[in-house]
Design an enzyme around this catalytic site. Structure first.
Site, mmCIF file in Angstrom:
data_model
loop_
_atom_site.group_PDB
_atom_site.id
_atom_site.type_symbol
_atom_site.label_atom_id
_atom_site.label_comp_id
_atom_site.label_asym_id
_atom_site.label_seq_id
_atom_site.Cartn_x
_atom_site.Cartn_y
_atom_site.Cartn_z
ATOM 1 C CB CYS A 111 -15.295 31.791 -11.205
ATOM 2 S SG CYS A 111 -15.136 32.623 -9.600
ATOM 3 C CG HIS A 161 -14.731 36.467 -8.042
ATOM 4 N ND1 HIS A 161 -15.781 35.607 -7.802
ATOM 5 C CD2 HIS A 161 -15.105 37.661 -7.515
ATOM 6 C CE1 HIS A 161 -16.748 36.248 -7.170
ATOM 7 N NE2 HIS A 161 -16.364 37.499 -6.988
ATOM 8 C CG HIS A 216 -3.573 20.005 -10.900
ATOM 9 N ND1 HIS A 216 -2.458 19.560 -10.231
ATOM 10 C CD2 HIS A 216 -3.175 21.086 -11.633
ATOM 11 C CE1 HIS A 216 -1.429 20.322 -10.557
ATOM 12 N NE2 HIS A 216 -1.829 21.254 -11.408
ATOM 13 C CG HIS A 253 -2.939 25.460 -8.650
ATOM 14 N ND1 HIS A 253 -1.662 25.683 -8.187
ATOM 15 C CD2 HIS A 253 -2.843 24.469 -9.576
ATOM 16 C CE1 HIS A 253 -0.828 24.869 -8.814
ATOM 17 N NE2 HIS A 253 -1.522 24.117 -9.652
ATOM 18 C CB CYS A 255 -18.993 32.071 -9.238
ATOM 19 S SG CYS A 255 -18.505 33.775 -8.986
ATOM 20 C CB CYS A 261 -21.134 7.540 -17.903
ATOM 21 S SG CYS A 261 -21.755 7.428 -16.214
ATOM 22 C CG HIS A 302 -19.960 3.502 -15.862
ATOM 23 N ND1 HIS A 302 -19.612 4.796 -16.181
ATOM 24 C CD2 HIS A 302 -19.556 2.728 -16.912
ATOM 25 C CE1 HIS A 302 -19.015 4.811 -17.373
ATOM 26 N NE2 HIS A 302 -18.976 3.563 -17.829
#
Length: 470
Positions: A45, A32, A6, A10, A48, A118, A421
């Site tokens: 960041c 940055h 998410h 942006h 980076c 995990c 897993h």
């Protein structure tokens, strides 16, 4: 960043208008876009692809943190925390067990998955249930890494002090202390994970990693750090004062002995014989775990109930490891008597057994282009693993000194090392639990023995339990 990207979206959206404006190359380089986690206050960041551990000249990152802290203390946030606490308490109250007719709380704490972590969680839960090892770290005094302006602030500051001040031992101690308290259903080991990123670059990023490789790096780095000073007191002195870890049980690896080598350290004798002149060469190698091949004749047997042929047992794997082996053409031995590389045989003996015997089953092997998994079921005992027949001098061992009982087992679910897993089964106060990241469930011995083990932790049986049934 961990789940659906998410915040990263942006960042990517923010890059589009930047490229449309006319900017000089110098201005372009200094852009940055960073984001901050509102719970831990860590700053990341995306350009980076790293966490930000420094601040701007004006201290802007710290100002944002202080602003978020003020928000956290506001009435709105307090109300939200109260609701969250109620939810956690109701979840905790639902985790009740009936043992011998009486109801008792399930005080086990899970570890949140920070994005394919995990592999780390399974190892941490296993180590937390090896009592002698875990208790040593929990009893260490806390290290105060924060100072000056940051004194008394939250734990995120421990990883913003630069590389020199991060402490793996301290974060490991905090994580172990958070488990089995019963105060929360799941603990987030992010501070430990960030320290791991700093000192173990191999584990940076959020791709799946090998649990055995992580365990070895973790134990090695704990061992190295424990050899340093600790609040002005040498940790080797602290170790010597621990009455449970006598000098006779120490096994030095890379310097002084620590709790790591005192608990997991054993010694192998590697015996090589030249087939041309018969010269015998012996050397002693310290070990923290033994990596065992699954014999090739068992590699097609995938389940416990499969009928075709005999069952592969842990004893088969141990026998394969210690049996006399003729080295192939690619492993010719440099014979000092013949003065050239010759065909030879090799055999391992265990010269000293550790307090905790860690056995790693080599389930992953390389083919020409990829790494495959050996999915064979390997039968292993829960109690009474007898290691006497693998000892160099078995006559010097007492009748009960070579018996081991299972404390924990790490399982890899899936087909490849870079996918799948990890979960762990571990015994705590006589009951078996299944640790699946933040979820912890009570289980039984029948379920544990059916697991396709990847790493097994066996604890040396104490003399007082000699009357127990095997």
């Amino acid at each position: 960043r961990y789940v659906n990207g998410h915040a990263k979206k942006h960042y990517e959206d923010a890059q589009i208008p930047m490229t449309n404006h006319k900017k000089t190359e110098k201005q372009e380089k200094v852009q940055h876009t960073v984001c901050m986690d509102c719970s831990s206050y860590s700053t990341y960041c995306y350009r980076c692809d790293d966490f930000v551990v420094n601040d701007t000249k004006l201290g802007l990152v710290q100002k944002v943190r202080e602003h978020l802290q003020n928000l956290e203390n506001s009435a709105f946030t307090s109300d939200r925390h109260r609701k969250r606490k109620l939810l956690e308490n109701s979840s905790l109250n639902s985790k009740l067990l009936k043992v011998n007719g009486s109801t008792t709380a399930l005080c086990a704490t899970g570890l949140r998955n920070l994005g394919n972590t995990c592999f780390m969680n399974a190892i941490l839960q296993s180590l937390s249930n090896i009592q002698q090892f875990c208790c040593y770290f929990k009893e260490l005094p806390a290290v105060e890494l924060r100072n000056g302006k940051t004194a008394g602030r939250r734990t995120y500051h421990t990883r913003s002090q630069g590389d020199n001040n991060v402490s793996l031992v301290e974060e490991f101690r905090k994580t172990l202390c958070a488990l089995w308290q019963g105060s929360q259903t799941a603990f987030s080991p992010e501070s430990l994970f960030y320290v791991v990123w700093k000192i173990m670059p191999n584990f940076r990023g959020y791709q799946q990693q090998d649990a055995h490789e992580f365990m070895r790096y973790l134990l090695d780095h704990l061992h190295l750090e424990l050899q340093g000073g600790f609040n002005g007191v040498s940790r080797s002195v602290i170790l010597q004062e621990n009455s449970n870890l006598s000098a006779s049980n120490k096994c030095c690896i890379n310097g002084a002995s620590t709790v790591v080598t005192a608990i997991f350290g054993g010694i192998l004798q590697n015996e090589v014989n030249c087939l041309i002149c018969g010269t015998e060469s012996r050397k002693f190698d310290p070990f923290l775990d033994l990596s065992l091949d699954i014999p090739s004749q068992f590699r097609n047997k995938r389940t416990k109930n499969q009928e075709n042929g005999p069952m592969c047992t842990l004893r088969d794997c141990l026998r394969s490891f210690t049996d006399l082996e003729e080295l192939d053409e690619t492993e010719l031995y440099m014979c000092h008597k013949c003065k050239k590389k010759q065909k030879s045989t090799k055999k391992f003996w265990i010269q000293k057994l550790p307090k905790v015997l860690c056995l790693h089953l080599k389930r992953f092997h390389w083919t020409a282009y990829l790494r495959n998994k050996v999915d064979t079921y390997v039968e292993f005992p829960l109690r009474g693993l007898d290691m006497k027949c693998y000892l160099l001098e078995p006559e010097n061992s007492g009748p009960e000194s070579c018996l081991y009982d299972l404390a924990a087992v790490v399982v890899h679910h899936g087909s490849g090392v870079g996918s799948g897993h990890y979960t762990a089964y571990a015994a705590h106060e006589g009951r078996w639990f299944h640790f699946n990241d933040s979820t912890v469930t009570l289980t039984d011995e029948e379920t544990v023995v059916k697991a396709k083990a990847y790493i097994l932790f066996y604890v040396e049986r104490q003399a007082k339990s000699g009357s127990d049934k095997l």
